[in-house]
Design a protein around this motif. Sequence first.
Motif, short mmCIF file in Angstrom:
data_model
loop_
_atom_site.label_atom_id
_atom_site.label_comp_id
_atom_site.label_asym_id
_atom_site.label_seq_id
_atom_site.Cartn_x
_atom_site.Cartn_y
_atom_site.Cartn_z
N ILE A 38 1.12 -1.04 0.12
CA ILE A 38 0.19 -0.57 0.08
C ILE A 38 0.79 1.29 0.37
O ILE A 38 0.82 2.30 -0.94
N SER A 39 2.10 1.46 1.13
CA SER A 39 2.88 2.43 0.65
C SER A 39 3.76 2.67 -0.90
O SER A 39 3.83 3.70 -1.42
N GLY A 40 4.49 1.61 -1.42
CA GLY A 40 4.59 1.74 -2.41
C GLY A 40 3.83 1.82 -3.52
O GLY A 40 3.99 2.94 -4.96
N LEU A 96 9.85 -2.02 -7.90
CA LEU A 96 10.80 -3.28 -7.70
C LEU A 96 9.50 -4.09 -6.85
O LEU A 96 9.67 -3.78 -5.38
N GLU A 97 9.14 -5.60 -6.70
CA GLU A 97 8.77 -6.08 -6.12
C GLU A 97 8.60 -7.59 -6.23
O GLU A 97 8.97 -7.84 -6.79
N MET A 98 9.48 -8.52 -5.04
CA MET A 98 9.24 -9.67 -4.55
C MET A 98 8.28 -10.74 -5.58
O MET A 98 8.46 -11.85 -6.08
N GLY A 122 1.03 -6.31 -1.18
CA GLY A 122 2.35 -6.59 0.10
C GLY A 122 1.57 -7.18 1.39
O GLY A 122 1.10 -8.49 1.47
N THR A 123 1.58 -6.67 2.23
CA THR A 123 0.70 -7.24 3.39
C THR A 123 -0.39 -8.03 3.34
O THR A 123 -0.82 -8.82 4.14
N TRP A 124 -1.35 -7.33 2.38
CA TRP A 124 -3.01 -7.80 2.08
C TRP A 124 -2.75 -9.26 1.02
O TRP A 124 -3.97 -9.69 0.40
N SER A 167 -8.64 -5.90 7.61
CA SER A 167 -7.23 -4.27 8.76
C SER A 167 -8.11 -3.80 9.59
O SER A 167 -9.39 -5.28 10.73
N ASP A 168 -7.58 -3.46 10.98
CA ASP A 168 -7.85 -2.67 12.36
C ASP A 168 -8.14 -1.82 12.19
O ASP A 168 -9.64 -0.70 12.57
N SER A 169 -7.82 -0.57 10.85
CA SER A 169 -8.64 0.89 11.43
C SER A 169 -9.59 0.65 10.39
O SER A 169 -10.02 -0.41 9.27
N ASP A 170 -9.98 1.26 10.32
CA ASP A 170 -11.47 2.64 9.20
C ASP A 170 -10.49 2.30 7.91
O ASP A 170 -9.11 2.88 7.59
N ARG A 215 13.48 -9.12 -6.50
CA ARG A 215 13.44 -9.19 -5.46
C ARG A 215 15.15 -8.46 -5.25
O ARG A 215 15.71 -9.29 -5.76
N ILE A 216 14.52 -7.23 -4.22
CA ILE A 216 16.51 -6.69 -4.27
C ILE A 216 17.46 -7.33 -3.91
O ILE A 216 17.05 -7.79 -2.71
N THR A 217 18.41 -7.52 -4.14
CA THR A 217 19.35 -8.26 -3.19
C THR A 217 20.62 -7.06 -2.75
O THR A 217 21.43 -7.83 -1.82
N ASP A 255 9.32 -9.74 7.57
CA ASP A 255 9.87 -10.67 7.26
C ASP A 255 8.58 -11.12 6.11
O ASP A 255 7.81 -11.94 7.18
N HIS A 256 8.34 -11.35 4.88
CA HIS A 256 7.03 -11.66 4.79
C HIS A 256 7.41 -13.30 4.37
O HIS A 256 5.98 -13.70 4.56
N GLU A 257 8.59 -13.84 4.72
CA GLU A 257 8.44 -15.01 4.32
C GLU A 257 8.88 -15.82 5.06
O GLU A 257 8.81 -16.56 5.89
N GLN A 292 -0.14 0.12 22.52
CA GLN A 292 -0.24 -0.51 21.29
C GLN A 292 -1.46 -1.03 20.83
O GLN A 292 -2.55 0.35 21.75
N ARG A 293 -1.30 -0.83 19.39
CA ARG A 293 -2.74 -0.44 19.08
C ARG A 293 -3.42 -1.19 19.12
O ARG A 293 -3.91 -2.49 19.90
N LEU A 294 -4.82 -1.08 19.80
CA LEU A 294 -6.04 -1.54 19.89
C LEU A 294 -6.58 -2.66 18.81
O LEU A 294 -6.49 -2.72 17.87
N SER A 304 -3.94 5.00 11.14
CA SER A 304 -3.96 4.83 9.89
C SER A 304 -2.46 4.71 9.30
O SER A 304 -1.75 5.98 8.84
N TRP A 305 -1.87 3.48 9.01
CA TRP A 305 -0.19 3.48 7.89
C TRP A 305 0.12 4.44 6.93
O TRP A 305 0.36 5.35 7.09
N THR A 306 -0.91 4.47 6.31
CA THR A 306 -0.98 5.01 4.70
C THR A 306 -1.47 6.66 5.12
O THR A 306 -0.96 7.11 3.96
#
Length: 514
Positions: free
Chosen positions: A25-27, A46-48, A54-56, A66-69, A113-115, A154-156, A303-305, A402-404
């Motif tokens: 969502i950021s990229g 560039l996306e691996m 991403g997260t989703w 999501s937790d957020s609206d 994948r950026i190395t 780490d997504h993996e 911490q996030r509710l 929200s992160w975004t």
Amino acid sequence: MTTARIQPKAGHATHVDVVIVGAGISGVGSAYHLQQQCPNKSYVILEMKDTFGGTWDTHKYPGVRSDSDLYTFGYRFKPWVGAPVASAEAILKYMGEVIEENGVGRHIRYGHRITRCSWSSKTNLWTVEAKRRSDDATVTFTCNFLWMCQGYYDHERPYTPDWPGMNKYKGKFIHAQLWDPNVDYAGKRVLVIGSGATAATVIPAFAEKAAHVTMLQRSPTYFFCSENRNELADRLRQIGIDEPTIHRVVRAQIMHDQNLMTRRCLAEPDAVFEELKALIRHYAGQDFQFEPHFIPKYRVWQQRLAFCPEGDVFKAAAAGKLSVVTDTLETFTEKGVRTASGEEIEADIIVAATGFRLSVMGDIPFSVDGKAVDWHDTINYRGMMFTGVPNLLWVFGYFRASWTLRVDILGDFVCRLLNHMDEIGAKRVEVALRDEDKDMPILPWIESDNFNPGYLMRGLDQLPRRGDKPEWRHNQDYWAERIEIPATDLDGAEFLYDGKRRTSSARTIDVEVA
Ligand SMILES: Cc1cc2nc3c(=O)[nH]c(=O)nc-3n(C[C@H](O)[C@H](O)[C@H](O)COP(=O)(O)OP(=O)(O)OC[C@H]3O[C@@H](n4cnc5c(N)ncnc54)[C@H](O)[C@@H]3O)c2cc1C
């Protein structure tokens, strides 16, 4: 803007003005801002992975949402028209529309994948190497500016504690982040280890079909129960207001309410907790017992509710479908786990909802003029740029909001900075401590009184450091930053262009980072 598809060949470097790392969502949001505000800049994302989100895309466990609206987790430029809290599927659909409507797709290179990323002060360029999945070739890009939107975990490889006896367990063990949607949990006894946002999401979904769900937590979490609807949005729709206006107004309403809530959490945490309890009672019944499983040890803002739409976790508990055990896991056994107080919990499936393994900058090795970058040796400017690392910005969003929201703020900032560099003819920008920062204490990046999730606290030695002045902190305060960041003087003494300050009196300070 350059529209031709940029196709790198192995062995040749392809040049673009900006490389964006990650199509989460950021990229995707950053790409939108770049296109809008710097239309002449060429760029690639560039996306691996083989897809965006991403997260989703990574998380596939039952009920993932999501937790957020989404009025505030969605971008400011694209109205959200669904229920406030949304499934991963709905978020991916929304992101897909943003990509489609704005022609972002032709700039994304999936399976890259950026190395390695190396900066050269001779050329004032980053060289970005990526492993291309389709043919295993190493492809190289050069760029003037690197926009790091690779997230924070780490997504993996998720975080799984090294519990004793795990090899003895005969049932199915899986980390929520690696959940396989083919696992059939109908009629099974499911044990969820953990009590954060992931556990709060997965438990009601399991409870619908499982024989029984047990949540084993080391310590309790704060929950916020509410309906999954926004009354104001519903009303505005009913009277025929257009979606862009609804989006703007409802975002403003939610941000106003969250601001109030954050201030109240700090000023009167006990009163806020009583209100959170009243909401839980509304769904679980007036005689719901909070002791000992629902009285957290940390303060409510740290911490996030964990959001509970329609009080779903508590309805499952009240209906006897969910048991909670608050204890330390001592060992796995053949049939389940045993806790420190000797309780045996049997389960057919054990799901670790134990969180993330921190991944700073996607675990990519970075160098500046041949010298490896250790992020812990850098000092972080407003949670986005680093001393000694030119032409690079890191998107790290908000946790309480929200992160975004920060993706939009930083998008504006980067574009303003790039346009400013063009105006003054600068090829290189970096941040440096000022005279007035000479005696500033250099501190761990996380302000644990303010915010202290486990994955960040475990990784403090990989994170940059900060100071105690606004310029050298990521204060997690959207309401301050939305004014401060757009107002930043780009000719301020903290910015060096081509190695020089634009203000005459200021000097660079070398600070020993032990
Ligand atoms: C289940 C879950 C629910 C959440 N809910 C919320 C919420 O409701 N509200 C909120 O504010 N936050 C929430 N978060 C936090 C969430 O992660 C962020 O809000 C946001 O999605 C992060 O987006 P991102 O694009 O910055 O990073 P990510 O989603 O992590 O995406 C980063 C992308 O970069 C790619 N990448 C990484 N390294 C490399 C590399 N070396 N080369 C190429 N590509 C690379 C990854 O493959 C990935 O696609 C949630 C997190 C989880 C796990």
